[in-house]
Scaffold this active site. Structure first.
Site, mmCIF file in Angstrom:
data_model
loop_
_atom_site.group_PDB
_atom_site.id
_atom_site.type_symbol
_atom_site.label_atom_id
_atom_site.label_comp_id
_atom_site.label_asym_id
_atom_site.label_seq_id
_atom_site.Cartn_x
_atom_site.Cartn_y
_atom_site.Cartn_z
ATOM 1 N N GLU A 155 34.397 29.175 40.779
ATOM 2 C CA GLU A 155 35.047 30.478 40.702
ATOM 3 C C GLU A 155 36.561 30.344 40.584
ATOM 4 O O GLU A 155 37.162 29.490 41.227
ATOM 5 C CB GLU A 155 34.717 31.276 41.970
ATOM 6 C CG GLU A 155 35.350 32.644 42.052
ATOM 7 C CD GLU A 155 34.959 33.403 43.306
ATOM 8 O OE1 GLU A 155 35.262 34.602 43.389
ATOM 9 O OE2 GLU A 155 34.340 32.797 44.210
ATOM 10 N N GLU A 256 31.107 42.796 45.305
ATOM 11 C CA GLU A 256 31.916 42.064 46.282
ATOM 12 C C GLU A 256 33.220 42.836 46.491
ATOM 13 O O GLU A 256 34.302 42.345 46.213
ATOM 14 C CB GLU A 256 32.182 40.632 45.803
ATOM 15 C CG GLU A 256 32.647 39.729 46.941
ATOM 16 C CD GLU A 256 33.042 38.334 46.473
ATOM 17 O OE1 GLU A 256 32.457 37.358 46.966
ATOM 18 O OE2 GLU A 256 33.941 38.223 45.611
#
Length: 279
Positions: A155, A256
């Site tokens: 990520e 998220e």
């Protein structure tokens, strides 16, 4: 908001945190979701007691929720010290100790995506040394994940909030993904496309989607500014989710984001109830 045929999964490490960990799967289910994801829940324990793993497994199963994503141990999340695998010494040792624990736990629940967060740059340590350590640990993680048919996600965070993290752009994250795949030959490293982090970095989200969807294993969303639910900031998620669909992305969309000042159950008004359950 046009969410089309996308499948949504709720991150229980940022949503429903007003509840104890073991109550969150049932709360997500009550809000209409059948899929959830988690950061590593035990920030001080890369190898928690078996009873703790069993209790979380039972909570997920009893709620009827599927675990779609799990972070490897990454230290304190959220926080400035996030990430572990590239940090020499105790932190990278904790990451290594966690690899098989996380993979086995994920495998027991049918979860096939594990996120491996890079660590911050460490003063007095050569950057090349940290990158070599990261590559070695990512290779270990990828080989372990292959046992359960899982992918390892890399990520890109964002520079304003994580100024010491070296992975703060889509091209840099994808470069790491490609190097891991070259090292292992397994082709099970993938890009985690977090649209919030990428927008905070000022990247062209259309360009990122067009260029990297084929190497993307998971997508996460939050609006910018504020990291709230879609519609609380300036990102056009009708456009972005449509573009992901157009470029062929059919994987999970991880929610998220922060719920704001209301209980988490009220943070999903933007997503019609029929679209919350995995199909």
């Amino acid at each position: 908001m046009g969410s089309g045929d996308h499948r949504f999964t709720v991150n229980l490490s940022i949503l429903f945190t007003e509840l104890p960990l073991l109550e969150r799967p049932a709360a997500a289910a009550a809000a209409g979701f059948t899929a959830v994801e988690l950061w590593w829940p035990w920030v001080d324990a890369p190898v928690p007691e078996k009873s703790e793993l069993d209790a979380l497994r039972h909570a997920l199963n009893d709620a009827g929720t599927t675990l779609t994503g799990l972070n490897f141990y990454a230290g304190q999340l959220p926080g400035p010290d996030r990430g572990a695998l590239s940090v020499p010494g105790e932190e990278s040792e904790k990451f290594r100790a966690n690899i098989d624990v996380a993979v086995d736990f994920a495998g027991s629940l049918g979860c096939t995506a594990l996120n491996a967060l890079y660590g911050n740059r460490v003063e007095g340590v050569d950057e090349a040394e940290q990158d070599a350590l990261a590559l070695e640990n990512l290779e270990r993680a990828a080989r372990a994940a292959d046992r359960i048919g899982a992918v390892v996600l890399v990520e890109a965070l964002n520079a304003p909030e994580s100024p010491k993290c070296p992975i703060v752009s889509a091209p840099r994250a994808v470069e790491v993904v490609d190097r891991v795949n070259e090292r292992t030959g397994l082709d099970n490293a993938r890009f985690l496309m977090d649209l919030y982090h990428l927008s905070m970095n000022g990247e062209d989200l259309h360009q990122v989607i067009d260029a990297y969807t084929a190497r993307t294993g998971h997508v996460q969303i939050a609006d910018n500014p504020g990291r709230g639910a879609p519609g609380t900031g300036g990102l056009d998620f009708t456009d972005l989710l449509g573009r992901l669909r157009k470029t062929g992305y059919d994987g999970w969309i991880g929610l998220e984001y922060k719920p704001g000042d209301t209980p988490s159950a009220g943070a999903f008004d933007w997503l019609p109830a029929p679209l919350r359950a995995a199909r």
